[in-house]
Scaffold this motif. Sequence first.
Motif, PDB file in Angstrom:
ATOM      1  N   THR A 579     -22.376  24.981  30.815  1.00 26.78           N
ATOM      2  CA  THR A 579     -22.237  23.833  29.910  1.00 26.78           C
ATOM      3  C   THR A 579     -22.974  22.602  30.420  1.00 26.78           C
ATOM      4  OG1 THR A 579     -20.166  23.221  31.027  1.00 26.78           O
ATOM      5  CG2 THR A 579     -19.997  24.611  29.070  1.00 26.78           C
ATOM      6  N   ARG A 580     -23.492  22.715  31.647  1.00 23.00           N
ATOM      7  CA  ARG A 580     -24.233  21.591  32.255  1.00 23.00           C
ATOM      8  C   ARG A 580     -23.439  20.290  32.162  1.00 23.00           C
ATOM      9  NH1 ARG A 580     -29.708  22.253  29.079  1.00 23.00           N
ATOM     10  NH2 ARG A 580     -28.422  23.569  27.737  1.00 23.00           N
ATOM     11  N   SER A 581     -22.136  20.379  32.538  1.00 22.59           N
ATOM     12  CA  SER A 581     -21.257  19.232  32.362  1.00 22.59           C
ATOM     13  C   SER A 581     -20.810  18.601  33.676  1.00 22.59           C
ATOM     14  CB  SER A 581     -20.001  19.663  31.581  1.00 22.59           C
ATOM     15  OG  SER A 581     -19.386  20.777  32.192  1.00 22.59           O
ATOM     16  N   GLY A 582     -21.333  19.067  34.806  1.00 17.39           N
ATOM     17  CA  GLY A 582     -20.884  18.525  36.074  1.00 17.39           C
ATOM     18  C   GLY A 582     -21.864  17.599  36.745  1.00 17.39           C
ATOM     19  N   PHE A 583     -23.062  17.429  36.148  1.00 20.23           N
ATOM     20  CA  PHE A 583     -24.053  16.574  36.792  1.00 20.23           C
ATOM     21  C   PHE A 583     -24.773  15.759  35.717  1.00 20.23           C
ATOM     22  CE2 PHE A 583     -28.121  15.493  38.762  1.00 20.23           C
ATOM     23  CZ  PHE A 583     -27.695  15.038  40.013  1.00 20.23           C
ATOM     24  N   ALA A 584     -24.807  14.439  35.926  1.00 17.05           N
ATOM     25  CA  ALA A 584     -25.470  13.538  34.975  1.00 17.05           C
ATOM     26  C   ALA A 584     -26.853  13.190  35.513  1.00 17.05           C
ATOM     27  CB  ALA A 584     -24.637  12.271  34.777  1.00 17.05           C
ATOM     28  N   ARG A 585     -27.888  13.570  34.778  1.00 13.86           N
ATOM     29  CA  ARG A 585     -29.261  13.370  35.245  1.00 13.86           C
ATOM     30  C   ARG A 585     -29.859  12.144  34.559  1.00 13.86           C
ATOM     31  NH1 ARG A 585     -33.727  18.218  35.683  1.00 13.86           N
ATOM     32  NH2 ARG A 585     -35.385  17.006  36.682  1.00 13.86           N
ATOM     33  N   ARG A 586     -29.416  10.979  34.996  1.00 20.71           N
ATOM     34  CA  ARG A 586     -29.968   9.736  34.464  1.00 20.71           C
ATOM     35  C   ARG A 586     -29.717   8.617  35.479  1.00 20.71           C
ATOM     36  NH1 ARG A 586     -25.687  11.382  31.453  1.00 20.71           N
ATOM     37  NH2 ARG A 586     -23.841  10.056  31.344  1.00 20.71           N
ATOM     38  N   VAL A 587     -30.467   7.534  35.351  1.00 15.75           N
ATOM     39  CA  VAL A 587     -30.420   6.440  36.318  1.00 15.75           C
ATOM     40  C   VAL A 587     -29.117   5.658  36.153  1.00 15.75           C
ATOM     41  CG1 VAL A 587     -31.521   4.307  37.087  1.00 15.75           C
ATOM     42  CG2 VAL A 587     -32.923   6.268  36.374  1.00 15.75           C
ATOM     43  N   VAL A 588     -28.513   5.328  37.282  1.00 11.20           N
ATOM     44  CA  VAL A 588     -27.272   4.558  37.261  1.00 11.20           C
ATOM     45  C   VAL A 588     -27.316   3.534  38.390  1.00 11.20           C
ATOM     46  CG1 VAL A 588     -25.997   6.116  38.782  1.00 11.20           C
ATOM     47  CG2 VAL A 588     -24.762   4.716  37.142  1.00 11.20           C
ATOM     48  N   VAL A 589     -26.705   2.383  38.141  1.00 12.68           N
ATOM     49  CA  VAL A 589     -26.637   1.317  39.141  1.00 12.68           C
ATOM     50  C   VAL A 589     -25.225   1.287  39.723  1.00 12.68           C
ATOM     51  CG1 VAL A 589     -26.849  -1.154  39.581  1.00 12.68           C
ATOM     52  CG2 VAL A 589     -28.360  -0.041  37.911  1.00 12.68           C
ATOM     53  N   PRO A 590     -25.054   1.537  41.019  1.00  8.88           N
ATOM     54  CA  PRO A 590     -23.722   1.433  41.620  1.00  8.88           C
ATOM     55  C   PRO A 590     -23.289  -0.020  41.733  1.00  8.88           C
ATOM     56  CG  PRO A 590     -25.205   2.789  42.956  1.00  8.88           C
ATOM     57  CD  PRO A 590     -26.050   2.052  41.970  1.00  8.88           C
ATOM     58  N   ARG A 591     -22.033  -0.258  41.462  1.00  7.72           N
ATOM     59  CA  ARG A 591     -21.494  -1.602  41.659  1.00  7.72           C
ATOM     60  C   ARG A 591     -20.102  -1.484  42.284  1.00  7.72           C
ATOM     61  NH1 ARG A 591     -17.769  -3.065  37.736  1.00  7.72           N
ATOM     62  NH2 ARG A 591     -17.751  -1.829  35.814  1.00  7.72           N
ATOM     63  N   PRO A 592     -19.629  -2.556  42.946  1.00 10.75           N
ATOM     64  CA  PRO A 592     -18.334  -2.491  43.622  1.00 10.75           C
ATOM     65  C   PRO A 592     -17.212  -2.131  42.646  1.00 10.75           C
ATOM     66  CG  PRO A 592     -19.544  -4.427  44.331  1.00 10.75           C
ATOM     67  CD  PRO A 592     -20.314  -3.847  43.187  1.00 10.75           C
ATOM     68  N   GLY A 593     -16.318  -1.274  43.114  1.00 11.34           N
ATOM     69  CA  GLY A 593     -15.181  -0.863  42.313  1.00 11.34           C
ATOM     70  C   GLY A 593     -13.947  -1.673  42.638  1.00 11.34           C
ATOM     71  N   PRO A 594     -12.790  -1.282  42.118  1.00 13.58           N
ATOM     72  CA  PRO A 594     -11.562  -2.048  42.334  1.00 13.58           C
ATOM     73  C   PRO A 594     -11.119  -2.085  43.797  1.00 13.58           C
ATOM     74  CG  PRO A 594     -11.117   0.039  41.210  1.00 13.58           C
ATOM     75  CD  PRO A 594     -12.590  -0.137  41.202  1.00 13.58           C
ATOM     76  N   ASP A 595     -11.591  -1.146  44.612  1.00  9.52           N
ATOM     77  CA  ASP A 595     -11.213  -1.123  46.029  1.00  9.52           C
ATOM     78  C   ASP A 595     -12.438  -1.364  46.897  1.00  9.52           C
ATOM     79  OD1 ASP A 595      -8.377  -0.237  45.595  1.00  9.52           O
ATOM     80  OD2 ASP A 595      -9.411   1.480  44.724  1.00  9.52           O
ATOM     81  N   ALA A 596     -13.235  -2.372  46.521  1.00  7.40           N
ATOM     82  CA  ALA A 596     -14.481  -2.657  47.228  1.00  7.40           C
ATOM     83  C   ALA A 596     -14.255  -3.049  48.676  1.00  7.40           C
ATOM     84  CB  ALA A 596     -15.253  -3.758  46.507  1.00  7.40           C
ATOM     85  N   ALA A 597     -13.013  -3.410  49.037  1.00  9.00           N
ATOM     86  CA  ALA A 597     -12.731  -3.763  50.431  1.00  9.00           C
ATOM     87  C   ALA A 597     -13.005  -2.600  51.373  1.00  9.00           C
ATOM     88  CB  ALA A 597     -11.278  -4.220  50.569  1.00  9.00           C
ATOM     89  N   GLU A 598     -12.971  -1.376  50.828  1.00  8.29           N
ATOM     90  CA  GLU A 598     -13.267  -0.190  51.640  1.00  8.29           C
ATOM     91  C   GLU A 598     -14.709  -0.200  52.150  1.00  8.29           C
ATOM     92  OE1 GLU A 598     -11.322   2.236  52.567  1.00  8.29           O
ATOM     93  OE2 GLU A 598      -9.618   2.354  51.194  1.00  8.29           O
TER      94      GLU A 598
END
Length: 857
Positions: A579-598
């Motif tokens: 189903t090709r549903s476990g990997f997204a092949r497109r550009v993404v920008v990481p940003r801090p999440g709710p636990d960015a203190a980690e």
Amino acid sequence: MIRFERPEAFLLAAPILLALRGRLGNRPLVVALRAAALVAILGALAEPRVAGLDAGRDVVFVVDRSWSASPRHDVAVDEILRAGAAAAREGDRVGLTAFGADVATLAPPTAGFRPSEIGAPVDRDGSDLALAVERAAAAIPPGRPGSLAVFSDGEATGGDVRAAARLLARRGLRLDVYPLRRSGGADVVAEAPSLPAFVHPGEPFQWTAWVRSDVPRRVVVHVLRDGATVAREERDLKPGAERLVFHDRLREPGLRRYEIVVEGADDRTPENDRAIALLRVEGETGVLCLTPEGREDRLTRSLRAAGFRVDVRRPEDAPAAADAWDAWRAVILENVPASKLPRGAAESLRAFVEDLGGGLMMTGGRASFGVGGWRLSPVERTLPVSLEVRREMRRFAMAMAVALDRSGSMAAPVDGGLAKMDLANRGAVAALDSLAPADGFAALAVDVEAHVVAPFGDVSRAGAVRSKILSIESQGGGIYVGRALHAAVAELRDAPQRNRHVVLFADAADAEEPGDYATFLPPLRESGTTVSCIALGSENDPDAALLRSIAELGGGRCFFVSAPEDLPRVFAEETLQATRSGFARRVVVPRPGPDAAELGSLGGGPFPTLDGWSVAYAREDASTALIADGESAAPLLAFRQAGLGRTATFLGEADGEFSGGWATWDRYGDFFAGVVRRLSGTEASGRLFADFTRDGREGVLSIEAEEGAEADLAKAVGRFSGPDGVAVDAIFRRVGARRVEARLPLRGSGAWRAAAVGPDGAVLRTPPLCLPISPEFEPQADPGAGERLLREAAEITGGRVEPPPSELFDGPRRASGATDAALAFLAAALVLTLAEIAARRLELTFPGAARFAARRA
């Protein structure tokens, strides 16, 4: 005749009548009924027993199934048991109890008992004879005459057997015994090697072992390290103990297993001719990186530059045994599939994390997470993310048909009391559960014909379909592959989904009648229907080439599964890949999440882009440090406490085709070094100190606090794990102002591990304990002590030693107080109370009532 077990209950009548004085009234009928009801209630509390009118006796056979009870006694035990059961007369009943470290009641006392093979599910590393006697006696009703017939060597490792015998005597039950004597002759014993607590890599060390013999004897002594022979010596033993001295030097950190094996002893207890011990080689904090083909890449080089000792291996070379992970503080699975790990490695890796406080990081890519087959694996449950399929992961709908081999070979049993068919069924259910609501599904069972178990339909009916799939049973015959393919394709013919896929499951050694697959599959593939095969077996099996060819012509994949228990995981992996549903092949920008203190010193970024990422979902107890911008807050970096250890997932590709800007990011090394430091756990902070020692047949995990840190003891958690891989939480109790301890019975031979974690996250590692042999085979200082114990227990109860089976039912045959009459007394109390209420309401009386009232006045 009624007998009261607790007649003192009637003494309660005096205070009750005193409290009710003046409130009984002056109506004699009411007073009499109230008094009678009170007597009935007190009679129920006094535990009334009615003497039994039936004649007969109960005999419960109690059979020792511990390791020390030699199998050579089984025939004799069976003969006595059968002869004894045949001696039962009318009214007699026979029961059967087996015991080791625990007790199993195989049959309660029953009339017409027929003996069968004693395959008792008991822990054989122990002999709790006292508990067995108590449980067997409890099966004989109070007042019923009876006796116990015990088969044992008397080498009890549990409670007090004499105390249990005295309890029998008080109940009037007899204990007859049949000693199971070990064969005569001398004994040779290999004692545990005496190893240092730990050594450092490259450090030479000396260690000793002792071999004891009762008589002069020539033997060969083998020394094994991690299963490989490192020394062999011929020795002429003299009566007594002989000391053996060895030297060694180890280069690599980790846990090493030493074993002494005495060959040619020919003695009465061959099980104690072998003894084991463990040694820890302590080095700097190590990290194991399992990378594609064992490659060195930017991740491994960056960690090494940050000061870590980094070992790089192919996933195929990962350890399979739990103790082998001890060389590292953390493990990294860098874009490698679960199928590449050796059998048992995923489970031992889980134990390394949860039970021993190890760290684990998984990084993303086209061979990782869900599409890498980690869904439903033991490792998945430790991760901060779950790998189930959700609607938002899917870009197109899929129609799938699964055809399951239900031929005769699928009836073969596997571990856990299941058959191969059961695990194949679970695999099909795993495929169904990996689909999304917009998908469609059909299931077929195939032997010489194809049988539609669940006609094609949408996944919303999954509940009913699961039940049908799980009920498939092996029907014999073979699997006709051609008919399976045609029938599966027919189910998908009218599917509304544009993408269609068939999964054929078959035995790689028993797939036959492929039909026209070579001409049928190529045009099918061109029309948009693909075919994959899941083969139970290996690539060397007779029909492996056929199944591989079917997958190649069908445009799918071919999986060879040697361990049936892996089938659910492999079915889930195949579904996610299809189903090709476990990997997204497109550009993404990481940003801090709710636990960015980690993220620590890395702060809020900025972070470089990724050209693709593995799609998963953060668990509720995970800490999400990075998320994918614009992708419904999909996690990119998450942490989690898993048992005693910590895990992390970086869902981008650490070094590869989809790494994007991370391939040249100048803070790359700092980022991953920080993550791995979090996973490795801090060393002991100096506030808490842990130790794991042996006290007789118990392991003791103790934690001591420095002055001022006593409050930390209440927050420490620990876990034990045994040679069988089963782990239990440590239950601590305070034994001093600054000390707590937890205890665990040590039953089986092998390595016992314990670890703890303090409130600051520091992993408190302890040296392993090792039982050189099962306690059942430890040499006895007095070989006759067991039989003397049995004779004493029998004498306490008036029992006999080795009585003829025909006399086992001798003795009183009339039951005394066998029936509990408390309910009858309570019923009488209820009737009397209702009668008293009626007498008051209807103002009933009886002759002479007036004179009674006058006297009271």
